[in-house]
Design an enzyme around this catalytic site. Sequence first.
Site, PDB file in Angstrom:
ATOM      1  N   GLY A   1       2.035  -4.200 -18.338  1.00 44.71           N
ATOM      2  CA  GLY A   1       1.585  -4.480 -19.694  1.00 44.71           C
ATOM      3  C   GLY A   1       0.239  -5.161 -19.754  1.00 44.71           C
ATOM      4  CB  ALA A   2      -2.707  -4.981 -17.884  1.00 44.82           C
TER       5      ALA A   2
ATOM      6  N   GLY B   1      -4.072  -8.619 -24.453  1.00 42.42           N
ATOM      7  CA  GLY B   1      -3.402  -9.899 -24.353  1.00 42.42           C
ATOM      8  C   GLY B   1      -3.462 -10.541 -22.985  1.00 42.42           C
ATOM      9  CB  ILE B   2      -1.008 -12.802 -21.306  1.00 42.81           C
ATOM     10  CG1 ILE B   2      -0.915 -13.839 -22.416  1.00 42.81           C
ATOM     11  CG2 ILE B   2      -0.868 -13.473 -19.948  1.00 42.81           C
ATOM     12  CD1 ILE B   2       0.452 -14.472 -22.520  1.00 42.81           C
TER      13      ILE B   2
ATOM     14  CB  SER C   1       9.163 -16.537 -24.674  1.00 42.45           C
ATOM     15  OG  SER C   1       8.958 -17.089 -25.957  1.00 42.45           O
TER      16      SER C   1
ATOM     17  CE1 TYR D   1       9.511 -11.320 -26.721  1.00 39.55           C
ATOM     18  CE2 TYR D   1       9.992 -13.550 -27.469  1.00 39.55           C
ATOM     19  CZ  TYR D   1       9.160 -12.658 -26.818  1.00 39.55           C
ATOM     20  OH  TYR D   1       7.989 -13.106 -26.247  1.00 39.55           O
TER      21      TYR D   1
END
Length: 340
Positions: A77-78, A81-82, A199, A227
């Site tokens: 997931g790049a 964001g982070i 999180s 989530y």
Amino acid sequence: MKLHPLFFEPEILSFLFLSINFFGSIIICFILRTWPLSIFSTCLYILLMFFVNHGLTCGRHYLPIKKIPNKTVIITGATSGIGRVCARRLAQLGAKVIIGIRGQERAEKVAEEISKESHGGTVIGYDLDLSSLENVKNFAERIDSVDVLINNAGSLYETYSVTIDGIEKQFATNCVGHFYLTQLLLPRLRHGRVVNVSSIAHHLVRPADLDYSLRQFKDKYHGSRVYALSKLAQIYHASELTRRYGVKAYSLHPGTIISTNLQRNRPLFRRVAFQILSMIGKTVEQGSMTTLFCALSDDAKPGCYHSDCQVRRSSQLAMDTRRAEQCWNETEKLIKEKIK
């Protein structure tokens, strides 16, 4: 008496600071029937509040400068964001960065963009859809070696849906897909690190919410509820990796970051509310620091939960070793059933 761990989070400190000043000002005006400061003094007061609040929201900093050539880092997931910030920074430090993004063409395009942003760093993009166990396996088969695996990708859906494997989509993407990917890469990770981006939302999970059937969460489990469960499972995953295999595995809360893609599926009024709350949140660059801290720093502690670039106490539920073991066993069982 110990204070609740949430009290020490930068966004909570910022919220308390702003709330005290806001309501304190209202009380003063109510008592005095007027605002006691001149326009100039009021401007100075607001400016001082801004700088103090900015310091609270930023929290601690970690800016790695040591070069890491001959290291291979995988980041899920790049696209933004982070994940993107971490990929760029690690490429600048000399690492070979492999990013996993849905769609091979899209992955290659993003990898090329990050390579340019890092001034010529080595960035490779492969197709990775964490909601598909078959796709996860195909991705893992393309990996020859890995020193750091950053399980960063995350999704937040408001409606209930299942994947092609029959698993609730959000839980599959945030937890099961990363669990399977880590298991496949484990033989190449014995001396490396695994970083799970969890999180602060895991604090919202109650014991009654836990359901380790994991096949489906039914209609009552969706959106932020699943989530939070998936983020708790990522903490369990990291602690069990260290306990079972001695792998240096870390879980973390990156901070409250408003500008990530997690908000893209939210209703408009919630997105507006989140933008208002951005005054107590971190920037993406600041939010990436704890991930980099866990990936590179010797001060990060394997098997533990981190926040604000330091070891932090997680929720009492997240420290339950019995439930962590149960979550691992049930996830492993689920994957075995689905890949037959």
